[in-house]
Write an enzyme that holds these catalytic residues in place. Structure first.
Site, PDB file in Angstrom:
ATOM      1  N   GLU A  79       0.958  -1.119   0.131  1.00  0.00           N
ATOM      2  CA  GLU A  79      -0.001  -0.275   0.112  1.00  0.00           C
ATOM      3  C   GLU A  79       0.836   1.172   0.157  1.00  0.00           C
ATOM      4  OE1 GLU A  79      -2.836  -0.637  -0.870  1.00  0.00           O
ATOM      5  OE2 GLU A  79      -2.959  -2.925  -0.323  1.00  0.00           O
TER       6      GLU A  79
ATOM      7  N   HIS B  90       1.558   1.920  -3.485  1.00  0.00           N
ATOM      8  CA  HIS B  90       0.587   2.498  -4.223  1.00  0.00           C
ATOM      9  C   HIS B  90       0.810   4.198  -3.852  1.00  0.00           C
ATOM     10  CE1 HIS B  90      -2.240   0.228  -6.276  1.00  0.00           C
ATOM     11  NE2 HIS B  90      -2.122  -0.800  -5.055  1.00  0.00           N
TER      12      HIS B  90
END
Length: 136
Positions: free
Chosen positions: A127, A130
């Site tokens: 994440e 990301h």
């Protein structure tokens, strides 16, 4: 509110900007969307719901954690693995650390540093990638 999953690689490859207290509605939407996709997803970044802010939500054995502006400050025990992503088709090889130390702001807007290991550490690394515009 459950949001649609962003699948545009050009959007997903943009670096996200820092988030603050005014971004709490986005964090709640992110958490709602993660919970709605629980069968196939254990973590999400805000850009996966179309918002370029540095917010991630993870499920740590069904305990949900929101992180604002997460930054991995240390990593130990590099290994190679394969990961999938709701925003992308298929799985891809990537390198991760078994243990990471993360500095972030909690959903109560308190600065904290915490160590994570194993699969939870892997989720967070995915994440944070990301947030940095890195796709596996």
């Amino acid at each position: 509110m459950v949001k649609e999953i962003m699948r545009d690689p050009m959007f997903l490859q943009r670096k996200s900007v820092d988030a603050g207290p005014m971004d709490m509605p986005t964090a709640i939407d992110l958490l709602d969307t993660l919970k709605a996709n629980f069968e196939g997803c254990v973590g999400m970044a805000a850009n996966m719901i179309g918002v370029s802010k540095r917010i991630i939500a993870i499920s740590d054995n069904r305990k949900y954690i929101l992180m604002f502006n997460p930054e991995i400050i240390k990593g130990y025990g590099e290994y190679e693995t394969e990961e999938g992503c709701l925003s992308l088709d298929g799985e891809r090889k990537t390198k991760r650390f078994k243990t990471i130390q993360v500095k972030y702001t909690t959903d109560k807007f308190k600065q904290t540093t915490r160590t994570f290991t194993g699969f939870t550490a892997q989720i967070i690394q995915h994440e944070v990638d990301h947030c940095n515009g890195i796709l596996i």
